[in-house]
Design an enzyme around this catalytic site. Structure first.
Site, PDB file in Angstrom:
ATOM      1  N   CYS A   1      18.599  45.285  14.095  1.00 45.08           N
ATOM      2  CA  CYS A   1      18.771  46.493  14.918  1.00 45.08           C
ATOM      3  C   CYS A   1      20.220  46.956  14.986  1.00 45.08           C
ATOM      4  CB  CYS A   1      18.219  46.252  16.319  1.00 45.08           C
ATOM      5  SG  CYS A   1      19.230  45.110  17.264  1.00 45.08           S
TER       6      CYS A   1
ATOM      7  N   ASP B   1       1.270  10.405   4.071  1.00 47.05           N
ATOM      8  CA  ASP B   1       1.963  11.242   5.043  1.00 47.05           C
ATOM      9  C   ASP B   1       0.955  12.150   5.745  1.00 47.05           C
ATOM     10  OD1 ASP B   1       4.041  12.200   6.450  1.00 47.05           O
ATOM     11  OD2 ASP B   1       4.882  13.434   4.850  1.00 47.05           O
TER      12      ASP B   1
ATOM     13  N   CYS C   1      21.540  38.160  19.166  1.00 44.94           N
ATOM     14  CA  CYS C   1      21.504  39.617  19.179  1.00 44.94           C
ATOM     15  C   CYS C   1      21.318  40.011  20.645  1.00 44.94           C
ATOM     16  CB  CYS C   1      20.323  40.106  18.338  1.00 44.94           C
ATOM     17  SG  CYS C   1      19.825  41.787  18.700  1.00 44.94           S
TER      18      CYS C   1
ATOM     19  N   TYR D   1      -7.166   1.970   6.090  1.00 45.24           N
ATOM     20  CA  TYR D   1      -6.317   0.811   5.793  1.00 45.24           C
ATOM     21  C   TYR D   1      -6.389  -0.289   6.858  1.00 45.24           C
ATOM     22  CZ  TYR D   1      -3.325   3.994   8.531  1.00 45.24           C
ATOM     23  OH  TYR D   1      -2.848   4.853   9.472  1.00 45.24           O
TER      24      TYR D   1
ATOM     25  N   CYS E   1      15.256  44.597  20.470  1.00 48.90           N
ATOM     26  CA  CYS E   1      15.366  44.469  19.003  1.00 48.90           C
ATOM     27  C   CYS E   1      13.966  44.150  18.475  1.00 48.90           C
ATOM     28  CB  CYS E   1      16.327  43.326  18.672  1.00 48.90           C
ATOM     29  SG  CYS E   1      16.298  42.809  16.950  1.00 48.90           S
TER      30      CYS E   1
ATOM     31  N   GLU F   1       0.847  -1.200   0.000  1.00 51.64           N
ATOM     32  CA  GLU F   1       0.000   0.000   0.000  1.00 51.64           C
ATOM     33  C   GLU F   1       0.874   1.238   0.000  1.00 51.64           C
ATOM     34  OE1 GLU F   1      -2.248  -0.116   3.634  1.00 51.64           O
ATOM     35  OE2 GLU F   1      -2.896  -2.154   3.212  1.00 51.64           O
TER      36      GLU F   1
ATOM     37  N   LYS G   1      10.772   3.414   3.071  1.00 52.26           N
ATOM     38  CA  LYS G   1      10.773   4.875   2.910  1.00 52.26           C
ATOM     39  C   LYS G   1      11.560   5.281   1.676  1.00 52.26           C
ATOM     40  CE  LYS G   1       9.573   6.783   6.895  1.00 52.26           C
ATOM     41  NZ  LYS G   1       9.333   7.897   7.412  1.00 52.26           N
TER      42      LYS G   1
ATOM     43  N   CYS H   1      23.576  42.633  14.375  1.00 53.22           N
ATOM     44  CA  CYS H   1      22.227  42.128  14.121  1.00 53.22           C
ATOM     45  C   CYS H   1      21.685  42.762  12.837  1.00 53.22           C
ATOM     46  CB  CYS H   1      21.318  42.478  15.303  1.00 53.22           C
ATOM     47  SG  CYS H   1      19.573  42.150  14.957  1.00 53.22           S
TER      48      CYS H   1
ATOM     49  N   LYS I   1       2.200   4.663   1.652  1.00 59.05           N
ATOM     50  CA  LYS I   1       2.337   5.172   3.023  1.00 59.05           C
ATOM     51  C   LYS I   1       1.997   6.658   2.983  1.00 59.05           C
ATOM     52  CE  LYS I   1       5.190   4.948   7.114  1.00 59.05           C
ATOM     53  NZ  LYS I   1       4.904   6.261   7.627  1.00 59.05           N
TER      54      LYS I   1
HETATM   55  S1  IVH Z   1      -0.738   0.441   8.943  1.00 59.00           S
HETATM   56  C1  IVH Z   1       0.951  -1.534  12.508  1.00 59.00           C
HETATM   57  N1  IVH Z   1      -0.913   1.481   6.566  1.00 59.00           N
HETATM   58  O1  IVH Z   1       2.310   5.123   9.227  1.00 59.00           O
HETATM   59  C2  IVH Z   1       0.329  -0.952  11.355  1.00 59.00           C
HETATM   60  N2  IVH Z   1      -0.041   2.825   8.314  1.00 59.00           N
HETATM   61  O2  IVH Z   1       4.615   4.290  11.009  1.00 59.00           O
HETATM   62  C3  IVH Z   1       0.449   0.527  11.317  1.00 59.00           C
HETATM   63  N3  IVH Z   1       0.554   5.098   7.632  1.00 59.00           N
HETATM   64  O3  IVH Z   1       0.840   5.339  12.394  1.00 59.00           O
HETATM   65  C4  IVH Z   1      -0.548   1.173  10.494  1.00 59.00           C
HETATM   66  N4  IVH Z   1      -0.024   4.903   5.528  1.00 59.00           N
HETATM   67  O4  IVH Z   1       0.009   6.901  10.555  1.00 59.00           O
HETATM   68  C5  IVH Z   1      -0.547   1.670   7.840  1.00 59.00           C
HETATM   69  N5  IVH Z   1      -1.113   2.287   4.406  1.00 59.00           N
HETATM   70  C6  IVH Z   1      -0.779   2.474   5.669  1.00 59.00           C
HETATM   71  C7  IVH Z   1      -0.269   3.710   6.121  1.00 59.00           C
HETATM   72  C8  IVH Z   1       0.092   3.839   7.467  1.00 59.00           C
HETATM   73  C9  IVH Z   1       0.456   5.713   6.448  1.00 59.00           C
HETATM   74  C10 IVH Z   1       1.099   5.710   8.859  1.00 59.00           C
HETATM   75  C11 IVH Z   1       0.217   5.591  10.089  1.00 59.00           C
HETATM   76  C12 IVH Z   1       1.016   4.852  11.104  1.00 59.00           C
HETATM   77  C13 IVH Z   1       2.415   5.097  10.622  1.00 59.00           C
HETATM   78  C14 IVH Z   1       3.290   3.962  11.081  1.00 59.00           C
END
Ligand code: IVH
Length: 669
Positions: A410, A119, A425, A226, A430, A115, A313, A407, A117
């Site tokens: 000022c 943000d 400063c 999810y 200031c 899936e 990541k 600075c 991830k």
């Molecule tokens: S699963 C143990 N699925 O990532 C399972 N998390 O570092 C944890 N996040 O706290 C959750 N996309 O905020 C899962 N597709 C995804 C996600 C996801 C983003 C975030 C979530 C979690 C953090 C974990």
């Protein structure tokens, strides 16, 4: 009077139609009615509910935005802890993860679900009898904040689920703000002279923590879900759970793939990395999960993350550009921060023209000069950083960067404390420092005076209406002048004055944080407030007494002492006290009083298994005790974990009572 059958039916039809329109618009992105038709249905339903109050139920679409602002978010304990994920940064680490799985479930076949991830921030949604009853933030994974009202404003979250199959369940997902909505919000912030948000995630987090759900509704929050959990049926796989979620109309992201080996995982990761800039929302990687729930159970979890899942990541995106100039920013305590003004370049979805250089040591270490070529990078945060200088043939010819002596605001002398890397400063008055201190004082995590953005503070300062934050509490005397200022009207001034008045209710720890004492962050302010209970006691405390508190080092203690000894601070404190701010901990809010802890001093040592040290300290403090970092004859208990060393020996020598975690649990009761 009973509600006539036809009205009942009409209300129900409208609710269904509105829910369906929301689903089509927000989840499927395939609207099939016009905005006008939608608004008319909503108006009609509102009218019916106005005439027949008994028809108003919390899950009615009219209740997405309603009610008074929340005073304080209630704490929600998650039935199943919300874990986090272990991270991996390259394929070798993914292969290691796959090997670990193979070893833990030998001879078993397994599948992965890949899936995106997202943000944003994780939330939990609880449904009872098909109705959305509770929404909470992840918090520390065990306990979060009840943000039900705010989550209801997200129209892709069903307020009720009409499938007969699933009645009581929990859904988890990620709340986020889309990239272009984030840009728009920041443009508006800029126009209003308010602080800009650093990135879309912070904007979403800040929005979800707003007390007024009308303000939340004006910000476009989204969600992808999810996770699904229910006792209504035995569930078999994560993939099927996601299918269930889709079938009961939750927004599940489409970039989802079930794969049968780690090579396919790699392929998925590469594919996503290639298209991630084109997505309308931010992602910072991929999440890989074992599909079978039985296997997930077998694999279990270590510490705070499951063994059956991992995050992959993405590498931060990099670009090469030129530092046109180095400018200087002056912070609220006078800290001078160098900033690189860059030749604008496009990087990971936006044009970058500035990067922070942190401090002058970093400039020296990296060999940064004005006019050099640099590699910049955008990581998790939107603020980019300079990774390295490209030392090509012209590099040596470019003249060294000369450290500033004055600075930039000022022109006062700059000073560098020996033990620090920053320049300051020296001029307390200031204008950059004055403005910075006021901005800090009013911010949400401090006195929370809404409506006082950067440009408004600037105007008030320029007009001579305020000179420091204490003057805010005298502003009401100049209401006539304020109303006549350009850009303001009676309503906006009333709002500001009310917010200032309201801020007087803020607890002592917030007041302490708002003062802007060097090195005192929010958490430190909380710890200090708990331990000293009043401004009076704190102002008289010695450096030693302050640094005896666990987690408070001598640097902080010295800074506090210096602050309270300064004549200017004494005057500020006096003025705030006569304005009526909270200078004491409100004892009535200390709900969790426990006689075993009250006024007892604890020292923690060794590795604790049940609680982290932070958590144990928090418990002790909540129950009225203190945590100190060193053992003395004044210590009441030493809580010793495994591998405890010198503190334990000292406790034995002094005859201090030593307890282990089991004893501690008993004391908690
Ligand atoms: S699963 C143990 N699925 O990532 C399972 N998390 O570092 C944890 N996040 O706290 C959750 N996309 O905020 C899962 N597709 C995804 C996600 C996801 C983003 C975030 C979530 C979690 C953090 C974990």
């Amino acid at each position: 009077m009973a509600v006539p059958q036809n009205i009942l039916k009409k209300a129900e039809t409208l609710r269904e139609k509105i829910a369906d329109a929301d689903y089509r618009y927000y989840t499927l992105a395939e609207p099939d009615i016009s905005d006008l038709d939608y608004d008319m249905m909503m108006k009609e339903l509102e009218k019916i509910e106005k005439n027949y109050h008994e028809l108003i139920t919390p899950e009615s679409p009219t209740m997405r935005v309603s009610g008074e602002p929340t005073k304080k978010f209630e704490v929600v304990t998650h039935e199943v802890p919300m874990l986090s994920l272990a991270n991996s940064y390259n394929f070798d680490e993914l292969i290691d993860f796959d090997k670990r799985i193979k070893n833990l479930i030998p001879n078993e076949k397994y599948e992965y679900v890949c899936e995106l991830k997202f943000d944003g921030l994780a939330v939990s949604l609880t449904y009872q009898n098909g109705i959305f009853v509770k929404g909470a933030t992840r918090g520390d994974g065990t306990k979060g904040d009840d943000v039900t009202k705010n989550l209801k404003t997200i129209r892709s979250i069903p307020l009720r689920v009409k499938s007969g199959m699933y009645k009581n369940f929990e859904v988890r997902g990620e709340v986020f703000i889309k990239k272009d909505d984030f840009e728009k919000i920041n443009e508006e912030q800029e126009l209003r002279g308010e602080k800009l948000f650093a990135n879309a995630r912070n904007t979403a987090a800040g929005t979800l923590k707003q007390k007024d759900n009308k303000a939340v509704a004006s910000r476009p929050l989204n969600i992808f879900v999810y996770y699904f959990r229910t006792n209504d049926e035995t569930l078999s796989s994560h993939f099927k759970n996601l299918e269930i979620l889709k079938s009961i109309k939750f927004p599940v992201n489409a970039f989802l793939k079930k794969v049968s080996n780690i090579d396919e995982v790699k392929k998925y990761c590469d594919e996503v990395d290639n298209i991630r800039d084109t997505l309308p929302y931010e992602i910072d990687g991929v999440v890989i999960k074992i599909n079978s729930l039985v296997q997930q159970d077998k694999l279990g979890s270590v510490a705070k993350s499951p063994r059956w899942a991992i995050a992959y990541k993405f590498k931060a995106k990099q670009q090469i550009t030129i530092i046109k100039a180095i400018t200087l920013q002056v912070g609220r305590v006078g800290t001078i921060t160098p900033v690189a003004e860059l030749e604008p370049v496009f990087l990971a979805g936006s044009t970058i023209s500035r990067a922070t250089l942190h401090n002058f040591d970093e400039i020296k270490r990296k060999g940064i000069k004005e006019g050099v070529k640099v590699k910049i990078e955008k990581g998790g945060d939107v603020i980019p950083k300079v990774v390295e200088v490209i030392k090509d043939k012209d590099y040596e010819k470019i003249k060294e960067y000369k450290l500033p002596e004055r600075c930039p605001v000022c022109n006062s002398r700059l000073e560098k404390p020996e033990e620090e890397v920053s320049f300051y400063c020296v001029n307390y008055f200031c204008s950059a420092q004055v403005q910075g201190r006021i901005e800090h004082f009013v911010q949400r995590d401090a006195m929370e005076i809404e409506g006082l953005g950067t440009s408004i503070i600037e105007i008030f300062l320029k007009e001579g209406l305020i000179r420091d934050f204490t003057d805010l509490y005298q502003l009401y005397k100049y209401k006539d002048i304020l109303i006549n200022l350009e850009r303001f009207g009676e309503k906006s001034i009333n709002n500001i004055l009310n917010a200032i008045e309201e801020s007087k209710k803020k607890p002592f720890d917030k007041v302490l944080f708002a003062l802007g004492i060097r090195h005192i962050g929010e958490k430190t302010a909380r710890i200090i407030a708990k331990n000293f209970a009043s401004m009076d006691k704190l102002s008289k405390a010695s450096v030693e007494e302050i640094s005896n508190i666990y987690e408070v080092g001598p640097k902080i203690a010295k800074s506090i002492k210096e602050f309270f000894e300064d004549e200017k601070s004494k005057l500020l404190i006096k003025k705030l006290q006569s304005a009526g701010l909270n200078f004491k901990v409100d004892e009535s809010v200390k709900i969790k009083f426990n006689g075993n802890f009250k006024d007892k001093t604890f020292v923690l040592t060794g590795t604790l298994e049940t609680h982290t040290r932070d958590k144990a300290s928090q418990i002790i403090e909540e129950f009225g005790g203190r945590v100190s970092s060193s053992v003395s004859k004044n210590t009441d208990f030493v809580l010793a974990g495994t591998e405890a060393g010198s503190k334990l020996n000292k406790a034995k020598k002094l005859g201090v009572k030593i307890i282990d975690e089991k004893d501690f649990e008993k004391m908690i009761g």
